[in-house]
Design a protein around this motif. Structure first.
Motif, short mmCIF file in Angstrom:
data_model
loop_
_atom_site.label_atom_id
_atom_site.label_comp_id
_atom_site.label_asym_id
_atom_site.label_seq_id
_atom_site.Cartn_x
_atom_site.Cartn_y
_atom_site.Cartn_z
N THR A 1 0.83 -1.21 0.00
CA THR A 1 0.00 0.00 0.00
C THR A 1 0.86 1.26 0.00
N LEU A 2 1.92 1.28 0.82
CA LEU A 2 2.81 2.44 0.85
C LEU A 2 3.50 2.64 -0.50
N GLN A 3 3.89 1.56 -1.14
CA GLN A 3 4.51 1.69 -2.46
C GLN A 3 3.50 2.21 -3.48
N GLN A 4 2.27 1.77 -3.37
CA GLN A 4 1.23 2.26 -4.28
C GLN A 4 0.94 3.74 -4.03
N LEU A 5 1.02 4.18 -2.78
CA LEU A 5 0.86 5.60 -2.47
C LEU A 5 1.99 6.39 -3.13
N TYR A 6 3.21 5.90 -3.00
CA TYR A 6 4.36 6.56 -3.63
C TYR A 6 4.14 6.67 -5.14
N THR A 7 3.71 5.58 -5.76
CA THR A 7 3.49 5.57 -7.20
C THR A 7 2.41 6.57 -7.59
N SER A 8 1.34 6.60 -6.82
CA SER A 8 0.24 7.51 -7.11
C SER A 8 0.68 8.97 -7.01
N ILE A 9 1.44 9.29 -5.98
CA ILE A 9 1.86 10.68 -5.76
C ILE A 9 2.85 11.13 -6.82
N THR A 10 3.73 10.22 -7.25
CA THR A 10 4.81 10.60 -8.17
C THR A 10 4.53 10.25 -9.62
N ASP A 11 3.34 9.79 -9.91
CA ASP A 11 3.03 9.28 -11.25
C ASP A 11 3.21 10.34 -12.33
N ASN A 12 2.97 11.60 -12.00
CA ASN A 12 3.06 12.66 -13.01
C ASN A 12 4.46 13.24 -13.14
N ALA B 1 19.37 8.41 -17.10
CA ALA B 1 17.99 8.90 -17.18
C ALA B 1 17.12 8.26 -16.11
N ALA B 2 17.27 6.96 -15.93
CA ALA B 2 16.49 6.25 -14.91
C ALA B 2 16.84 6.75 -13.51
N HIS B 3 18.14 6.98 -13.27
CA HIS B 3 18.57 7.49 -11.96
C HIS B 3 18.00 8.88 -11.70
N LEU B 4 18.05 9.73 -12.69
CA LEU B 4 17.55 11.10 -12.53
C LEU B 4 16.04 11.12 -12.29
N LEU B 5 15.33 10.26 -13.01
CA LEU B 5 13.88 10.20 -12.84
C LEU B 5 13.54 9.69 -11.45
N SER B 6 14.24 8.66 -11.00
CA SER B 6 14.00 8.13 -9.66
C SER B 6 14.28 9.18 -8.59
N GLU B 7 15.34 9.92 -8.77
CA GLU B 7 15.69 10.98 -7.82
C GLU B 7 14.63 12.07 -7.82
N ALA B 8 14.12 12.42 -9.00
CA ALA B 8 13.08 13.46 -9.09
C ALA B 8 11.80 13.00 -8.40
N LYS B 9 11.45 11.73 -8.57
CA LYS B 9 10.26 11.20 -7.90
C LYS B 9 10.45 11.20 -6.38
N ASP B 10 11.65 10.81 -5.93
CA ASP B 10 11.93 10.80 -4.49
C ASP B 10 11.79 12.21 -3.91
N ASN B 11 12.35 13.18 -4.61
CA ASN B 11 12.28 14.56 -4.12
C ASN B 11 10.84 15.06 -4.07
N TYR B 12 10.06 14.71 -5.09
CA TYR B 12 8.66 15.13 -5.13
C TYR B 12 7.88 14.48 -3.98
N PHE B 13 8.12 13.19 -3.76
CA PHE B 13 7.43 12.51 -2.67
C PHE B 13 7.88 13.06 -1.32
N ASN B 14 9.12 13.44 -1.21
CA ASN B 14 9.61 14.01 0.05
C ASN B 14 8.88 15.30 0.39
N GLU B 15 8.58 16.10 -0.63
CA GLU B 15 7.81 17.32 -0.40
C GLU B 15 6.40 16.98 0.09
N TYR B 16 5.80 15.98 -0.53
CA TYR B 16 4.47 15.51 -0.10
C TYR B 16 4.54 15.00 1.34
N TYR B 17 5.55 14.19 1.62
CA TYR B 17 5.74 13.64 2.97
C TYR B 17 5.84 14.77 4.01
#
Length: 343
Positions: free
Chosen positions: A159-170, A309-325
């Protein structure tokens, strides 16, 4: 790793409503795991009005420590370990509360793992450990889980992983292109000297001496690999390993080599040299021949562009989720009972 990522990837929240209701009735003895008491059924914290009970938290804590420290919770812990677990029993309470706040957000968004997803994950774990039902039950007991608590743990983690995916999907791209990152951090893509070797693995000292004698008499290394080596991979790769660096890390990322093996390989001076003093490891004696020395070089951009590219995208998603968190935690009302430390 930022705090939100640590919370997201930490062990999940175990919510045991049935167990809580059962624990409320009568003057029962406190439940234990590994001989360690889970304490009382009393509120030690609240998260937006949702209670955290001491015995529920302690069960999660002991399961967490079992997995992180490799403790066997199916057996009673010795005095030193028990004392350590007691001393630090509230060390994860803040993280536990914050995970509850995230799970509440998932519930508000109607995000929840399905029974099928949980069962599929359990099947994957059983395949990974090559476990039948009996062996898997023993594993759960060793980790301190029951079927129900492990099921809930997986449900919450998915569920937590799905929340992460939902928040960072865009989040589709980072602020920096792969080319810009490659040019800005060239040191990350520099490969130091690497080596390629073959080896013959033997278990007995007398075998080691005989193989060395044969090599010094001019015997063919490949033939000796086929005859003498006990390395399971020798039939596939002829005893060859590399390229790998002085830390023993294989360049292709497939793993690493033990330190005695690596040190012996890098002690060889010239291609064709072999170890006169075989390297000894937990696997046996390694007789190593140096096949190639590859000088320092930088990985070409076109070979690693997709990885960057994959590393940068993952980092961008982490940063976005961190703001949400951070936003979730700023608005969450988390309280702790008097006398309960928060590290």
């Amino acid at each position: 790793m930022n705090k939100a990522k640590r919370v997201l990837t930490a062990l999940g929240i175990i919510v045991l409503i049935t167990a809580l209701l059962a624990a409320c009735g009568g003057a029962k003895q406190p439940r234990t795991i590994g001989g360690i008491s889970l304490g009382e059924h009393k509120v030690i914290a609240t998260v937006n009005g949702e209670s955290i009970y001491e015995d529920v938290y302690m069960e999660w804590y002991l399961e967490t420590m079992s997995l992180s420290l490799g403790l066997d919770m199916s057996a009673e812990q010795d005095e030193q370990v028990a004392s350590f677990l007691e001393e630090y029993k509230y060390s994860y309470l803040v993280g536990y509360a914050e995970q509850i706040a995230l799970l509440q957000q998932a519930k508000n968004r109607e995000i929840a793992a399905t029974e099928q997803e949980v069962q599929e994950y359990i099947s994957q774990i059983m395949m990974m450990y090559q476990a039948d039902a009996e062996y898997f039950a023993a594993l759960l007991a060793m980790w301190g889980f029951t079927d129900d608590t492990f099921h809930q743990y997986l449900h919450d983690q998915i569920t937590l992983q799905q929340l992460y995916t939902s928040i960072t999907d865009n989040v589709a791209q980072s602020d920096m292109s792969p080319r810009e990152y490659y040019d800005a951090f060239p040191e990350e893509f520099e490969i130091g000297e690497t080596r390629v070797v073959r080896h013959i693995l033997v278990e007995a000292v007398e075998d080691r001496e005989e193989v060395l004698a044969l090599l010094n008499d001019g015997a063919d290394f490949d033939e000796l690999v086929a005859i003498w080596s006990t390395d399971p991979g020798a039939e596939i790769n002829g005893g060859s390993y590399g390229p790998f660096n002085s830390a023993g890390m294989l360049v292709d990322g497939s793993g690493s080599l033990v330190e005695p093996f690596t040190d012996a390989a890098f002690a060889l001076e010239n291609v064709g040299d072999f170890t006169q003093e075989p390297a000894e490891s937990e696997f046996g004696f390694h007789i190593i021949i140096l096949d190639d020395i590859i000088d320092n070089y930088s990985m070409p951009f076109d070979e690693i562009e997709e990885d960057i590219a994959a590393h940068l995208l993952s980092e961008a998603k982490d940063n976005y989720f961190n703001e949400y968190y951070n936003t979730v935690m700023e608005s969450a009302v988390i309280t702790y009972a008097d006398g309960v430390p928060t590290y």
